[in-house]
Motif scaffolding. Structure first.
Motif, mmCIF file in Angstrom:
data_model
loop_
_atom_site.group_PDB
_atom_site.id
_atom_site.type_symbol
_atom_site.label_atom_id
_atom_site.label_comp_id
_atom_site.label_asym_id
_atom_site.label_seq_id
_atom_site.Cartn_x
_atom_site.Cartn_y
_atom_site.Cartn_z
ATOM 1 N N LEU A 102 -6.065 -0.788 -14.207
ATOM 2 C CA LEU A 102 -4.545 -0.827 -14.354
ATOM 3 C C LEU A 102 -4.128 -2.391 -14.422
ATOM 4 C CD1 LEU A 102 -3.787 2.147 -12.142
ATOM 5 C CD2 LEU A 102 -4.283 2.051 -14.500
ATOM 6 N N VAL A 103 -3.453 -2.617 -15.305
ATOM 7 C CA VAL A 103 -2.745 -3.956 -15.338
ATOM 8 C C VAL A 103 -1.049 -3.757 -15.369
ATOM 9 C CG1 VAL A 103 -2.335 -6.033 -16.745
ATOM 10 C CG2 VAL A 103 -4.684 -5.271 -16.635
ATOM 11 N N PHE A 104 -0.509 -4.258 -14.372
ATOM 12 C CA PHE A 104 1.100 -4.093 -14.222
ATOM 13 C C PHE A 104 1.608 -5.481 -14.977
ATOM 14 C CE2 PHE A 104 -1.113 -1.465 -11.036
ATOM 15 C CZ PHE A 104 -0.330 -0.301 -11.300
ATOM 16 N N TYR A 105 2.165 -5.241 -16.095
ATOM 17 C CA TYR A 105 2.667 -6.495 -16.610
ATOM 18 C C TYR A 105 4.101 -6.436 -16.565
ATOM 19 C CZ TYR A 105 3.494 -9.792 -20.533
ATOM 20 O OH TYR A 105 3.914 -11.144 -20.967
ATOM 21 N N LYS A 106 4.668 -7.617 -15.642
ATOM 22 C CA LYS A 106 6.101 -7.700 -15.718
ATOM 23 C C LYS A 106 6.744 -6.318 -14.992
ATOM 24 C CE LYS A 106 6.551 -11.568 -18.393
ATOM 25 N NZ LYS A 106 7.255 -12.136 -19.462
ATOM 26 N N VAL A 107 5.885 -5.525 -14.227
ATOM 27 C CA VAL A 107 6.575 -4.367 -13.843
ATOM 28 C C VAL A 107 6.010 -3.977 -12.305
ATOM 29 C CG1 VAL A 107 4.790 -2.514 -14.787
ATOM 30 C CG2 VAL A 107 7.151 -1.779 -14.319
ATOM 31 N N ARG A 116 9.948 5.550 -10.501
ATOM 32 C CA ARG A 116 11.446 4.942 -10.576
ATOM 33 C C ARG A 116 11.709 4.063 -11.562
ATOM 34 N NH1 ARG A 116 10.038 2.723 -4.514
ATOM 35 N NH2 ARG A 116 8.748 1.363 -5.786
ATOM 36 N N GLU A 117 12.987 3.785 -11.599
ATOM 37 C CA GLU A 117 13.391 2.895 -12.801
ATOM 38 C C GLU A 117 13.004 3.325 -13.955
ATOM 39 O OE1 GLU A 117 15.229 -0.120 -11.725
ATOM 40 O OE2 GLU A 117 15.067 0.283 -9.580
ATOM 41 N N SER A 118 12.693 2.525 -15.089
ATOM 42 C CA SER A 118 12.560 2.686 -16.205
ATOM 43 C C SER A 118 11.473 3.869 -16.539
ATOM 44 C CB SER A 118 11.931 1.667 -17.068
ATOM 45 O OG SER A 118 10.940 1.215 -16.482
ATOM 46 N N TYR A 119 10.525 3.850 -15.454
ATOM 47 C CA TYR A 119 9.382 5.088 -15.554
ATOM 48 C C TYR A 119 10.051 6.457 -15.170
ATOM 49 C CZ TYR A 119 5.609 1.872 -16.807
ATOM 50 O OH TYR A 119 4.923 1.059 -17.305
ATOM 51 N N GLY A 120 11.063 6.608 -14.191
ATOM 52 C CA GLY A 120 11.647 7.973 -13.948
ATOM 53 C C GLY A 120 12.421 8.334 -14.946
ATOM 54 N N ARG A 121 13.220 7.432 -15.713
ATOM 55 C CA ARG A 121 14.134 7.599 -16.829
ATOM 56 C C ARG A 121 13.334 8.188 -17.922
ATOM 57 N NH1 ARG A 121 16.395 2.897 -15.301
ATOM 58 N NH2 ARG A 121 15.524 1.822 -16.838
ATOM 59 N N ALA A 122 11.928 7.549 -18.191
ATOM 60 C CA ALA A 122 11.326 7.671 -19.406
ATOM 61 C C ALA A 122 10.690 9.049 -19.134
ATOM 62 C CB ALA A 122 10.255 6.725 -19.686
ATOM 63 N N LEU A 123 10.049 9.318 -18.007
ATOM 64 C CA LEU A 123 9.663 10.549 -17.798
ATOM 65 C C LEU A 123 10.705 11.791 -17.736
ATOM 66 C CD1 LEU A 123 6.996 9.718 -14.985
ATOM 67 C CD2 LEU A 123 6.419 10.137 -17.438
ATOM 68 N N ALA A 124 11.465 11.538 -17.145
ATOM 69 C CA ALA A 124 12.711 12.803 -17.344
ATOM 70 C C ALA A 124 13.135 12.849 -18.553
ATOM 71 C CB ALA A 124 14.038 12.261 -16.459
ATOM 72 N N LYS A 125 13.174 12.057 -19.576
ATOM 73 C CA LYS A 125 13.316 12.150 -20.986
ATOM 74 C C LYS A 125 12.267 12.786 -21.572
ATOM 75 C CE LYS A 125 14.642 9.537 -25.365
ATOM 76 N NZ LYS A 125 14.838 8.359 -25.891
#
Length: 145
Positions: A102-107, A116-125
């Motif tokens: 795993l590489v976490f690039y600017k996240v 959380r954040e963008s991941y929570g929104r994306a998964l909910a969508k």
């Protein structure tokens, strides 16, 4: 584009990432470094994606790889393709002992792990559009990274 494969058709590394900006910078450098050192690497290009489902070529490349490198960026989870790749990678990790890096690039890794954040929104969508039992959202919730 994919580098040439080993004689038996197996890739050393499968790169999973989101976005051309990433591909033209970080991923491009990573791919070139791997390739220059003789590491046969599969890198997705937009031309491989046809229809509504992840292409068979991508699934086969994941299955034939020894290592998968997932580059989580801010908008990785907003892509259905990336979530389907992630689901397949995690399936191969369990069934075929695929090594997953795993590489976490600017996240922040906590954002990815906790949804959380963008991941929570994306998964909910994703769940709203494709259902709670869809592959990508299940894998993000159940994965142990």
């Amino acid at each position: 584009m994919a580098s040439s494969t080993t004689p038996n058709g197996i890739y050393d590394v499968f790169l999973s990432f989101r976005g051309t900006d990433l591909q033209n910078n970080f991923i491009g450098h990573l791919y070139n470094a791997l390739d220059q050192n003789g590491v046969f690497t599969f890198i997705d290009s937009e031309e491989l994606r046809k229809g509504d489902q992840i292409s068979q070529a991508l699934m086969k490349a994941i299955e034939e790889s020894c290592i998968a490198i997932i580059v989580f960026s801010d908008d990785y989870a907003s892509s259905r393709w990336c979530l389907e790749e992630l689901a397949k990678i995690m399936e191969c990790k369990e069934q075929k002992d695929l090594i997953v890096l795993l590489v976490f690039y600017k996240v922040d890794p906590r954002e990815v792990r906790g949804g959380r954040e963008s991941y929570g929104r994306a998964l909910a969508k994703h769940e709203f559009k494709f259902g709670k039992d869809s592959k990508g959202s299940e894998e993000m919730e159940e994965s142990s990274f």
